[in-house]
Design a protein around this motif. Structure first.
Motif, PDB file in Angstrom:
ATOM      1  N   GLU A 105      -2.421  -1.952   3.862  1.00  0.00           N
ATOM      2  CA  GLU A 105      -3.617  -1.531   4.577  1.00  0.00           C
ATOM      3  C   GLU A 105      -4.375  -2.761   5.051  1.00  0.00           C
ATOM      4  O   GLU A 105      -4.278  -3.832   4.448  1.00  0.00           O
TER       5      GLU A 105
ATOM      6  N   SER B 205       0.807  -1.223   0.000  1.00  0.00           N
ATOM      7  CA  SER B 205       0.000   0.000   0.000  1.00  0.00           C
ATOM      8  C   SER B 205       0.838   1.269   0.000  1.00  0.00           C
ATOM      9  O   SER B 205       0.291   2.367   0.047  1.00  0.00           O
TER      10      SER B 205
ATOM     11  N   PRO C 297      -7.422  -5.302   5.494  1.00  0.00           N
ATOM     12  CA  PRO C 297      -8.525  -5.671   4.609  1.00  0.00           C
ATOM     13  C   PRO C 297      -9.827  -5.020   5.074  1.00  0.00           C
ATOM     14  O   PRO C 297      -9.967  -4.654   6.243  1.00  0.00           O
ATOM     15  N   GLU C 298     -10.748  -4.879   4.168  1.00  0.00           N
ATOM     16  CA  GLU C 298     -12.061  -4.298   4.490  1.00  0.00           C
ATOM     17  C   GLU C 298     -12.653  -4.989   5.710  1.00  0.00           C
ATOM     18  O   GLU C 298     -12.638  -6.216   5.817  1.00  0.00           O
ATOM     19  N   GLY C 299     -13.122  -4.193   6.648  1.00  0.00           N
ATOM     20  CA  GLY C 299     -13.728  -4.725   7.864  1.00  0.00           C
ATOM     21  C   GLY C 299     -12.746  -5.001   8.981  1.00  0.00           C
ATOM     22  O   GLY C 299     -13.134  -5.378  10.075  1.00  0.00           O
ATOM     23  N   SER C 300     -11.449  -4.808   8.726  1.00  0.00           N
ATOM     24  CA  SER C 300     -10.407  -4.997   9.741  1.00  0.00           C
ATOM     25  C   SER C 300      -9.773  -3.648  10.053  1.00  0.00           C
ATOM     26  O   SER C 300     -10.008  -2.674   9.355  1.00  0.00           O
TER      27      SER C 300
END
Length: 135
Positions: free
Chosen positions: A107, A16, A109-112
């Motif tokens: 970055e 990222s 992951p989505e939701g973390s």
């Protein structure tokens, strides 16, 4: 689960990082003197985090572990922001090195929450050799 990346793992290319992570060469065996100068120019807390990453080459380390183990805790409201702020203490060494930043980050992951950080095994070898040469 602990994630270790080999030197050739394609996930290195999917990091990222932004400015400082592109456009300059990766650290190599010819950079021992440059690595020693980089280390000497690190801010104290950046030194602590980077040394922790060097002791675990190729391992993706979550920001909460870096705050707990490298910075001595406590994990306050935003460990990701704390680690990112600490790593800004590499700016002088980085600007003088003419190399990319010596770590990668991803970055969450989505939701973390929280980023992970790692140093390529080959880059860790350069910095560890530079430290041995300086000793």
């Amino acid at each position: 689960m602990t994630a270790y990346l080999t030197e050739a793992d394609p996930r290195w290319a999917k990091h990222s990082g932004e400015a400082g992570h592109y456009g300059a060469s990766e650290w190599g065996p010819e950079d021992l003197e440059r690595a020693a100068m980089f280390l000497a120019e690190l801010a104290p807390q950046a030194q602590q985090v980077f040394q922790y990453l060097l002791r675990h080459p190729g391992r993706r380390i979550h920001c909460t572990e870096l705050v707990d183990k490298a910075l001595g805790g406590p994990n306050e409201s935003d460990p990701a922001r704390r680690v990112a702020g600490v790593l800004s203490g590499m700016s002088k060494g980085h600007s003088n090195s003419e190399r990319r930043l010596p770590f990668y980050w991803w970055e969450a992951p989505e939701g973390s929450a929280g980023a992970t950080y790692a140093v390529r095994p080959s880059v860790a070898a350069v910095f560890l050799a530079a430290q041995l040469d300086a000793a």
